[in-house]
Scaffold this motif. Structure first.
Motif, PDB file in Angstrom:
ATOM      1  N   VAL A 164      41.276  44.920  41.958  1.00 41.08           N
ATOM      2  CA  VAL A 164      40.211  43.992  41.564  1.00 41.08           C
ATOM      3  C   VAL A 164      39.189  43.880  42.693  1.00 41.08           C
ATOM      4  N   ILE A 165      39.678  43.708  43.915  1.00 41.97           N
ATOM      5  CA  ILE A 165      38.787  43.567  45.071  1.00 41.97           C
ATOM      6  C   ILE A 165      38.045  44.873  45.351  1.00 41.97           C
ATOM      7  N   PHE A 166      38.695  45.991  45.112  1.00 46.09           N
ATOM      8  CA  PHE A 166      38.075  47.301  45.359  1.00 46.09           C
ATOM      9  C   PHE A 166      36.759  47.436  44.612  1.00 46.09           C
ATOM     10  N   ASP A 167      36.728  46.994  43.358  1.00 39.72           N
ATOM     11  CA  ASP A 167      35.498  47.120  42.555  1.00 39.72           C
ATOM     12  C   ASP A 167      34.625  45.882  42.620  1.00 39.72           C
ATOM     13  N   ASN A 168      35.158  44.800  43.223  1.00 38.93           N
ATOM     14  CA  ASN A 168      34.389  43.557  43.321  1.00 38.93           C
ATOM     15  C   ASN A 168      34.488  43.001  44.736  1.00 38.93           C
ATOM     16  N   PRO A 169      33.984  43.732  45.734  1.00 39.72           N
ATOM     17  CA  PRO A 169      34.086  43.268  47.123  1.00 39.72           C
ATOM     18  C   PRO A 169      33.414  41.909  47.300  1.00 39.72           C
ATOM     19  N   GLY A 170      34.114  41.023  48.000  1.00 40.04           N
ATOM     20  CA  GLY A 170      33.565  39.693  48.233  1.00 40.04           C
ATOM     21  C   GLY A 170      33.847  38.711  47.114  1.00 40.04           C
ATOM     22  N   ILE A 171      34.546  39.137  46.072  1.00 40.37           N
ATOM     23  CA  ILE A 171      34.862  38.249  44.953  1.00 40.37           C
ATOM     24  C   ILE A 171      35.693  37.065  45.430  1.00 40.37           C
ATOM     25  N   LYS A 172      35.364  35.870  44.983  1.00 39.29           N
ATOM     26  CA  LYS A 172      36.085  34.675  45.409  1.00 39.29           C
ATOM     27  C   LYS A 172      37.091  34.205  44.361  1.00 39.29           C
ATOM     28  N   ASP A 173      36.772  34.391  43.099  1.00 40.12           N
ATOM     29  CA  ASP A 173      37.674  33.978  42.018  1.00 40.12           C
ATOM     30  C   ASP A 173      38.248  35.228  41.346  1.00 40.12           C
ATOM     31  N   THR A 174      39.481  35.580  41.717  1.00 38.21           N
ATOM     32  CA  THR A 174      40.117  36.764  41.135  1.00 38.21           C
ATOM     33  C   THR A 174      41.025  36.410  39.965  1.00 38.21           C
ATOM     34  N   VAL A 175      41.058  35.143  39.596  1.00 38.64           N
ATOM     35  CA  VAL A 175      41.885  34.705  38.461  1.00 38.64           C
ATOM     36  C   VAL A 175      41.109  34.795  37.159  1.00 38.64           C
ATOM     37  N   HIS A 176      39.894  34.280  37.172  1.00 39.06           N
ATOM     38  CA  HIS A 176      39.090  34.234  35.949  1.00 39.06           C
ATOM     39  C   HIS A 176      38.172  35.450  35.906  1.00 39.06           C
ATOM     40  N   LEU A 177      38.727  36.558  35.438  1.00 42.68           N
ATOM     41  CA  LEU A 177      37.984  37.815  35.365  1.00 42.68           C
ATOM     42  C   LEU A 177      37.410  38.013  33.966  1.00 42.68           C
ATOM     43  N   THR A 178      36.330  38.757  33.895  1.00 45.67           N
ATOM     44  CA  THR A 178      35.768  39.129  32.605  1.00 45.67           C
ATOM     45  C   THR A 178      36.641  40.230  31.989  1.00 45.67           C
ATOM     46  N   ASP A 179      36.456  40.452  30.694  1.00 47.12           N
ATOM     47  CA  ASP A 179      37.188  41.546  30.036  1.00 47.12           C
ATOM     48  C   ASP A 179      36.870  42.870  30.721  1.00 47.12           C
ATOM     49  N   GLU A 180      35.611  43.057  31.117  1.00 42.77           N
ATOM     50  CA  GLU A 180      35.200  44.293  31.770  1.00 42.77           C
ATOM     51  C   GLU A 180      35.961  44.488  33.086  1.00 42.77           C
ATOM     52  N   GLN A 181      36.099  43.434  33.870  1.00 47.90           N
ATOM     53  CA  GLN A 181      36.811  43.525  35.143  1.00 47.90           C
ATOM     54  C   GLN A 181      38.296  43.823  34.935  1.00 47.90           C
ATOM     55  N   ILE A 182      38.879  43.219  33.913  1.00 51.36           N
ATOM     56  CA  ILE A 182      40.292  43.470  33.603  1.00 51.36           C
ATOM     57  C   ILE A 182      40.478  44.925  33.167  1.00 51.36           C
ATOM     58  N   ILE A 183      39.586  45.398  32.316  1.00 55.46           N
ATOM     59  CA  ILE A 183      39.679  46.780  31.824  1.00 55.46           C
ATOM     60  C   ILE A 183      39.598  47.769  32.984  1.00 55.46           C
ATOM     61  N   ILE A 184      38.669  47.561  33.894  1.00 61.00           N
ATOM     62  CA  ILE A 184      38.484  48.502  34.999  1.00 61.00           C
ATOM     63  C   ILE A 184      39.659  48.452  35.973  1.00 61.00           C
ATOM     64  N   ALA A 185      40.147  47.257  36.302  1.00 66.36           N
ATOM     65  CA  ALA A 185      41.290  47.139  37.213  1.00 66.36           C
ATOM     66  C   ALA A 185      42.520  47.823  36.623  1.00 66.36           C
ATOM     67  N   ALA A 186      42.775  47.583  35.343  1.00 72.63           N
ATOM     68  CA  ALA A 186      43.931  48.201  34.688  1.00 72.63           C
ATOM     69  C   ALA A 186      43.769  49.713  34.608  1.00 72.63           C
ATOM     70  N   SER A 187      42.563  50.156  34.294  1.00 73.95           N
ATOM     71  CA  SER A 187      42.310  51.594  34.188  1.00 73.95           C
ATOM     72  C   SER A 187      42.451  52.275  35.546  1.00 73.95           C
ATOM     73  N   ARG A 188      42.066  51.591  36.611  1.00 77.24           N
ATOM     74  CA  ARG A 188      42.264  52.146  37.950  1.00 77.24           C
ATOM     75  C   ARG A 188      43.754  52.234  38.283  1.00 77.24           C
ATOM     76  N   TYR A 189      44.535  51.278  37.801  1.00 77.58           N
ATOM     77  CA  TYR A 189      45.981  51.344  38.034  1.00 77.58           C
ATOM     78  C   TYR A 189      46.532  52.642  37.448  1.00 77.58           C
ATOM     79  N   ASN A 190      46.010  53.020  36.315  1.00 77.75           N
ATOM     80  CA  ASN A 190      46.448  54.226  35.627  1.00 77.75           C
ATOM     81  C   ASN A 190      45.847  55.498  36.219  1.00 77.75           C
ATOM     82  N   ARG A 191      44.593  55.437  36.696  1.00 76.07           N
ATOM     83  CA  ARG A 191      43.868  56.645  37.094  1.00 76.07           C
ATOM     84  C   ARG A 191      43.554  56.741  38.585  1.00 76.07           C
ATOM     85  N   GLY A 192      43.752  55.650  39.349  1.00 79.84           N
ATOM     86  CA  GLY A 192      43.487  55.707  40.778  1.00 79.84           C
ATOM     87  C   GLY A 192      42.073  55.299  41.135  1.00 79.84           C
TER      88      GLY A 192
END
Length: 237
Positions: A164-192
């Motif tokens: 999550v931080i990798f794609d959102n450097p400086g993010i302060k609220d990592t709990v309340h993510l948008t659908d887009e942020q969740i999709i990208i974080a999960a997809s990175r888990y799968n693809r690196g």
């Protein structure tokens, strides 16, 4: 060198997906009545999520990430192939043959282990070890820990927070993510982390049928199954 155990292994944890489970899922026709095929796989995933409900919620809260993100990755990864095959067969083969030939441990470190599959290299780095210097004994110990539900879930949660931080450097609220942020974080888990953030954004908006859409399919499936996942989790937020 670290000699102490990395985790306390739970010998009575959730049962791993076995060869028999794989046969029941892959070789038998889809039947809700007899619980075979895709129905069997989904049942296994759902029960895994329900069994580990508390561990998933606690790990998500500890790392300040959405429960949906961690639960979504967990249900995506659980089941489908024999869980002990990679740690018992693939990893030793890579250690003894490929690593010996290359004179490093990069091949065996790339082995994914655990009901929520994770590469040994990633797990080692998350708990503060130098993956390049892992011995065979340490790799085996780490693989054993990844087969323990609580350890597996905690290190996956830590890795998802990093993504999550990798794609959102400086993010302060990592709990309340948008659908887009969740999709990208999960997809990175799968693809690196090799592919650029811009590629993932583009993948989200291309038309169906475009091959680049596959980059985010893993994450999009989590959002598509949101209601089912959170229902299994007891709507924990």
């Amino acid at each position: 060198m670290v000699n102490k155990p990395y985790c306390k292994v739970d010998a009575f944890g959730f049962p791993a997906f076995t060869g028999w489970d794989t046969l029941r899922y892959k070789l038998l026709p889809n039947s809700l009545l007899f619980l075979t095929g895709d129905y069997y796989l989904w049942a296994y995933k759902a029960v895994y999520l329900k069994y580990n409900n508390k561990a998933i919620v606690n790990a998500a809260r500890e790392e300040n990430i959405p429960v949906l993100l961690l639960a979504g990755v967990a249900i995506a990864e659980a089941g489908g192939a024999p869980d002990r095959f990679k740690s018992a067969v693939v990893s030793p083969f890579r250690q003894l043959i490929i690593d010996t030939f290359r004179q490093d441990n990069s091949a065996s470190n790339a082995t994914s282990v655990g009901l929520i599959a994770m590469q040994l290299r990633v797990a080692a780095e998350i708990i503060g070890l130098d993956s390049a210097t892992l011995t065979l004994s340490q790799q085996h110990q780490l693989a054993t820990c990844l087969m323990s539900n609580e350890f597996n879930i905690r290190v996956v949660a830590k890795h998802l927070k990093e993504l999550v931080i990798f794609d959102n450097p400086g993010i302060k609220d990592t709990v309340h993510l948008t659908d887009e942020q969740i999709i990208i974080a999960a997809s990175r888990y799968n693809r690196g982390i090799q592919r650029s953030h811009a590629d993932f954004i583009a993948s989200l908006h291309v038309e169906k049928g475009n091959s680049s859409r596959e980059y985010t399919s893993y994450g999009r499936r989590i959002i598509e199954k949101r209601n089912s996942i959170m229902k299994i989790m007891g709507a924990s937020q």
